[in-house]
Write an enzyme that holds these catalytic residues in place. Structure first.
Site, short mmCIF file in Angstrom:
data_model
loop_
_atom_site.label_atom_id
_atom_site.label_comp_id
_atom_site.label_asym_id
_atom_site.label_seq_id
_atom_site.Cartn_x
_atom_site.Cartn_y
_atom_site.Cartn_z
N HIS A 216 -5.39 -7.65 11.69
CA HIS A 216 -4.26 -7.34 10.81
C HIS A 216 -3.01 -7.10 11.64
O HIS A 216 -3.05 -6.45 12.67
CB HIS A 216 -4.56 -6.09 9.97
CG HIS A 216 -3.44 -5.73 9.06
ND1 HIS A 216 -3.26 -6.33 7.83
CD2 HIS A 216 -2.41 -4.87 9.21
CE1 HIS A 216 -2.17 -5.85 7.26
NE2 HIS A 216 -1.64 -4.96 8.08
N ASP B 21 -3.79 1.55 -3.64
CA ASP B 21 -2.73 1.23 -2.69
C ASP B 21 -1.58 0.50 -3.38
O ASP B 21 -0.42 0.72 -3.06
CB ASP B 21 -3.26 0.39 -1.53
CG ASP B 21 -2.16 0.06 -0.53
OD1 ASP B 21 -1.61 1.01 0.07
OD2 ASP B 21 -1.81 -1.13 -0.38
N ARG C 238 5.80 4.75 -3.10
CA ARG C 238 6.37 5.13 -1.79
C ARG C 238 7.66 4.38 -1.54
O ARG C 238 8.63 4.91 -0.99
CB ARG C 238 5.37 4.82 -0.67
CG ARG C 238 4.21 5.82 -0.61
CD ARG C 238 3.08 5.28 0.24
NE ARG C 238 3.49 4.99 1.60
CZ ARG C 238 2.90 4.09 2.40
NH1 ARG C 238 1.87 3.39 1.96
NH2 ARG C 238 3.36 3.89 3.61
N SER D 115 -3.16 3.16 4.08
CA SER D 115 -2.87 1.98 3.27
C SER D 115 -3.46 0.72 3.92
O SER D 115 -4.14 -0.07 3.27
CB SER D 115 -1.34 1.85 3.11
OG SER D 115 -0.97 0.57 2.69
N LYS E 176 -7.44 -1.32 2.95
CA LYS E 176 -7.54 -2.74 2.56
C LYS E 176 -8.50 -3.50 3.48
O LYS E 176 -9.25 -4.36 3.04
CB LYS E 176 -6.15 -3.38 2.56
CG LYS E 176 -5.34 -2.93 1.34
CD LYS E 176 -3.92 -3.45 1.36
CE LYS E 176 -3.04 -2.62 2.26
NZ LYS E 176 -1.61 -2.81 2.07
#
Ligand code: URA
Ligand code: CA
Length: 434
Positions: A82, A161, A168, A183, A187
């Protein structure tokens, strides 16, 4: 339990229990807790912080808010990667085939991009016929047969999320380490990964603007991984200029193909070798960094990485003619030169600015419903550290509309910071946290 008491407890700086965090995440996701109370808690978290245990409990409550993908029928250790959001970041398209060619299973479910440029899925759709939709069984079978699938995200992954991130965004509570770490990690965990390699971007255009902040985020995510028994390696890499030369969908696919053939940009190649090495190690296919790097280099030089890319594209219905001859892949209508108005050394190329220009050209989505233009974008001709003279070409704009292209050419010129003196180059890789 009352939401009021949970807000008060965090406001006073106390540690929230697992039950309190679950009560909040579950209640908010189901719509029982109103936005104003959730907002108040987010702001209290922002100021009073969460410790490691609270951050882990928040992550797992979020994971449990929706579907959890079971990849256990895929053979081998599933390592996911990621990135915290780079500009012109083509690493997934390079890393996937590269590590898959070494037997590391790549079972990637990607989203479409919003803002900047498209996501990995959008980029791949530059190749005619490429299909990202398939049922779960086909997805699993393809990974087992060929070691690599990239499909579109389906199902209801971490709905908590989706709601929390939107809130947010509206309440100035995005930039908190625990909130960002939970967050992202929720995922990845819900996607079924056994191990995760993170690429944390550091620089002006990134979430993390200083090395110490980036390091804290890296440590928070590695710590979550440790507590839930998933190995995590975080690489902190530079984002004070776009990665590689190309920013745009088809343009980035071409750049990925070059990199898989061993003729790609140096920084993109180096970052892929670094991230790839940790993926190979976590998957148990090499004992250390040197061995992993050697294997990856061989996969490029022997042509196996590019072969794997072709095999993967063909298996998902893509037209290989486009891969063999990239000039067929959505050439832009106009190519506009952007020339330097002075002499000197490039010390920075505003990555976020370049990303926004690519988006305005049509390469990214302004809203979720926008249709993206696969042909357009920016191709840098010079990078940080390069010496330039007046009228040297700094970059090319690939546009579908000549007027828009010309307007943005001026904006692009302003993204280049040119100094009289050569400034020492900053590193591509700052740190690695394991
Ligand atoms: N990316 C995410 O997915 N979540 C964050 O909170 C920040 C960046
Ligand atoms: Ca690029």
């Amino acid at each position: 339990m009352r939401m009021y008491d949970i807000i008060l407890k965090k406001r006073e700086g106390h540690e929230l229990s697992k039950e309190e965090i679950e009560f909040f995440v579950d209640g908010f996701t189901r719509g029982h807790i109103p936005d104003y109370q959730a907002s108040a808690l987010l702001m209290a978290i922002f100021f009073k912080k969460m410790n490691e245990k609270e951050t882990k409990d928040l992550t797992m409550s979020m994971v449990n808010s929706g579907e959890i993908i079971d990849l256990s029928s895929i053979e081998g250790i599933k390592v996911d990667k990621h990135s915290t959001g780079g500009v012109g970041d083509t690493t997934t398209l390079v890393l996937g085939p590269m590590v898959a060619s070494l037997g590391v299973p790549v079972a990637k479910m990607s989203g479409r991009g919003l803002g900047h440029t498209g996501g990995t899925i959008d980029k791949l759709e530059s190749i005619e016929g490429f299909n990202v939709n398939m049922d779960r069984d086909t997805f699993i079978k393809n990974v087992n047969d060929r070691k690599i699938v990239i499909g579109a995200q389906t199902g209801n992954l971490v709905p908590a999320d989706k709601k929390l991130y939107a809130l947010r965004d509206l309440t100035a509570t995005v930039e908190d380490i625990s909130l960002i770490a939970s967050s992202i990690m929720s995922k990845k965990i819900a996607s079924g990964a056994d191990a995760i390699v993170l690429d944390i971007k550091l620089g002006e255009g990134a979430f993390m603007k200083t090395e110490s902040e980036a390091k804290k985020l890296a440590e928070a995510m590695v710590s979550i991984g440790k507590m839930v028994n998933k190995k995590v390696v975080a690489v902190i890499s530079d984002m004070d200029q776009p990665l590689g030369y190309a920013v745009g969908n088809a343009l980035e696919v071409k750049e990925a193909i070059d990199t898989l053939k061993g003729i790609g940009p140096l920084d993109l190649t180096e970052l892929c070798l670094t991230l790839g090495s940790y993926m190979v190690i976590l998957a148990g296919k090499a004992k250390d960094k040197d061995e992993a790097r050697q294997l990856l280099k061989e996969s490029i030089s022997s042509g196996r990485a590019f072969l794997k890319f072709k095999e993967f594209i063909a298996a998902q219905g893509g037209n290989i003619d486009f891969v063999m001859d990239c000039s067929k892949m959505h050439p832009a209508k106009y190519i506009i030169e952007v020339k330097s108005d002075r002499e000197g050394f490039i010390s920075k190329i505003h990555a976020e600015g370049v990303g926004l220009i690519a988006m305005k050209l049509g390469a990214g989505r302004i809203t979720k419903e926008s249709i993206i233009d696969l042909s357009v974008g920016v191709v840098l001709n010079k990078k940080r550290g390069d010496r330039v003279f007046k009228n040297d070409i700094l970059a090319y704009i690939h546009a579908s509309d000549l007027n828009i292209g010309n307007e943005l050419a001026e904006e692009l010129l302003n993204c280049f910071i040119i100094n009289e003196k050569y400034l020492e180059n900053v590193p591509l890789i700052y740190d690695i946290i394991r």
